[in-house]
Design an enzyme around this catalytic site. Structure first.
Site, PDB file in Angstrom:
ATOM      1  N   ARG A 118     -68.481 -98.988  19.381  1.00 48.11           N
ATOM      2  CA  ARG A 118     -67.835 -97.709  19.053  1.00 48.11           C
ATOM      3  C   ARG A 118     -67.314 -96.973  20.290  1.00 48.11           C
ATOM      4  NH1 ARG A 118     -70.772 -93.583  15.000  1.00 48.11           N
ATOM      5  NH2 ARG A 118     -72.282 -93.239  16.649  1.00 48.11           N
ATOM      6  N   ARG A 152     -70.190 -92.957  23.021  1.00 49.57           N
ATOM      7  CA  ARG A 152     -71.170 -91.900  22.804  1.00 49.57           C
ATOM      8  C   ARG A 152     -72.429 -92.186  23.603  1.00 49.57           C
ATOM      9  NH1 ARG A 152     -71.891 -90.215  16.563  1.00 49.57           N
ATOM     10  NH2 ARG A 152     -74.078 -90.281  17.195  1.00 49.57           N
ATOM     11  N   ARG A 163     -82.752 -95.170  16.019  1.00 48.90           N
ATOM     12  CA  ARG A 163     -82.067 -94.450  14.943  1.00 48.90           C
ATOM     13  C   ARG A 163     -82.174 -95.216  13.627  1.00 48.90           C
ATOM     14  NH1 ARG A 163     -76.913 -94.104  18.299  1.00 48.90           N
ATOM     15  NH2 ARG A 163     -75.727 -93.238  16.565  1.00 48.90           N
TER      16      ARG A 163
HETATM   17  P1  AMP Z   1     -74.745 -88.423  14.215  1.00 56.64           P
HETATM   18  O1  AMP Z   1     -73.481 -87.981  14.852  1.00 56.64           O
HETATM   19  O2  AMP Z   1     -74.794 -88.071  12.740  1.00 56.64           O
HETATM   20  O3  AMP Z   1     -75.059 -89.883  14.468  1.00 56.64           O
HETATM   21  O4  AMP Z   1     -75.929 -87.578  14.906  1.00 56.64           O
HETATM   22  C1  AMP Z   1     -76.204 -87.701  16.283  1.00 56.64           C
HETATM   23  C2  AMP Z   1     -77.612 -87.216  16.596  1.00 56.64           C
HETATM   24  O5  AMP Z   1     -77.702 -85.808  16.275  1.00 56.64           O
HETATM   25  C3  AMP Z   1     -78.724 -87.854  15.788  1.00 56.64           C
HETATM   26  O6  AMP Z   1     -79.157 -89.084  16.332  1.00 56.64           O
HETATM   27  C4  AMP Z   1     -79.812 -86.775  15.859  1.00 56.64           C
HETATM   28  O7  AMP Z   1     -80.463 -86.754  17.108  1.00 56.64           O
HETATM   29  C5  AMP Z   1     -78.996 -85.490  15.757  1.00 56.64           C
HETATM   30  N1  AMP Z   1     -78.837 -85.063  14.333  1.00 56.64           N
HETATM   31  C6  AMP Z   1     -77.694 -85.008  13.603  1.00 56.64           C
HETATM   32  N2  AMP Z   1     -77.928 -84.562  12.357  1.00 56.64           N
HETATM   33  C7  AMP Z   1     -79.272 -84.342  12.293  1.00 56.64           C
HETATM   34  C8  AMP Z   1     -80.152 -83.888  11.273  1.00 56.64           C
HETATM   35  N3  AMP Z   1     -79.698 -83.588  10.039  1.00 56.64           N
HETATM   36  N4  AMP Z   1     -81.474 -83.777  11.576  1.00 56.64           N
HETATM   37  C9  AMP Z   1     -81.948 -84.070  12.793  1.00 56.64           C
HETATM   38  N5  AMP Z   1     -81.185 -84.524  13.803  1.00 56.64           N
HETATM   39  C10 AMP Z   1     -79.853 -84.648  13.566  1.00 56.64           C
END
Ligand code: AMP
Length: 206
Positions: A118, A152, A163
């Site tokens: 990505r 990222r 994750r």
């Molecule tokens: P994402 O862009 O959705 O992959 O989110 C990136 C990172 O942000 C995740 O790995 C978490 O550390 C944090 N994050 C995003 N959304 C949440 C959520 N609803 N609860 C907790 N951590 C979150």
């Protein structure tokens, strides 16, 4: 109509969220909201996110509440990356009515491959994938802006594995939570190409 996109990291929630935005929905990604925090607050959340861990739910819930309280004239909200656990699903229930869940499913193997490849352009926000699709025409450069693509910070093997592990343990139960509440769950094969997945989602909303 308010929707939730649920799927592993790399399943295409962000991509499909952006396409739904073009159809008049308000796409809200908690990952994006967290990445756009001011420097000092961002430092606090990166302690968690760079290791692939959840940011504390109370912080994410607070940020999300603020965002959804803004009035707009959109068709509805499309949540991407929220709720990620039962606690968040319960908090959300107090704020808005959820009409449908869109579960985009892919295997762990495909998720890892997609996350490793990505890339994104910092200037225009366009997303690319060196391993899968869409590949940039010139390796590593944005097709439009011609600048070097970024990776990222949390797309490292170690953080990706963490994750996915947390997804299975904490996010998958959210699907059962909504099933028990008799909210319709639409299952879409996220390994198909972007337009096919989008078409299936749009069809299911009719
Ligand atoms: P994402 O862009 O959705 O992959 O989110 C990136 C990172 O942000 C995740 O790995 C978490 O550390 C944090 N994050 C995003 N959304 C949440 C959520 N609803 N609860 C907790 N951590 C979150």
């Amino acid at each position: 109509m308010n929707l939730i996109l649920i799927g592993k990291q790399g399943s295409g929630k962000g991509t499909q969220g952006k396409l739904l935005e073009k159809k008049g929905f308000n796409h809200i990604s908690t990952g994006d909201l967290l990445r756009n925090l001011e420097a000092e607050e961002k430092k606090k959340i990166e302690f968690y996110s760079l290791q692939g861990k959840f940011v504390p739910s109370d912080l994410v819930i607070e940020i999300l509440k603020k965002r959804i309280s803004k009035k707009d004239d959109k068709k509805g909200i499309v949540l991407d990356g929220f709720p990620r656990n039962i606690e968040q699903a319960e908090a959300l229930e107090k704020e808005i009515k959820i009409d449908k869940i869109i579960h985009i499913y892919i295997s762990d193997k495909v998720a890892v491959k997609r996350l490793i490849g990505r890339r994104y352009c910092e200037n225009c926000g366009r997303g690319y994938n060196l391993e899968t699709f869409p590949k940039p025409k010139n390796d590593g450069l944005c097709d439009i802006c011609k600048i070097k693509l970024n990776k990222r910070k949390d797309d490292t093997i170690k953080a990706i594995k963490k994750r996915l592990e947390i997804y299975h343990k904490r996010t998958e139960p959210v699907l059962d939570y909504y099933k028990n509440k008799q909210i319709q769950i639409i299952r879409v094969d996220g390994e198909k190409d972007i337009n096919k997945v989008n078409k299936e989602i749009i069809e299911s909303l009719k």
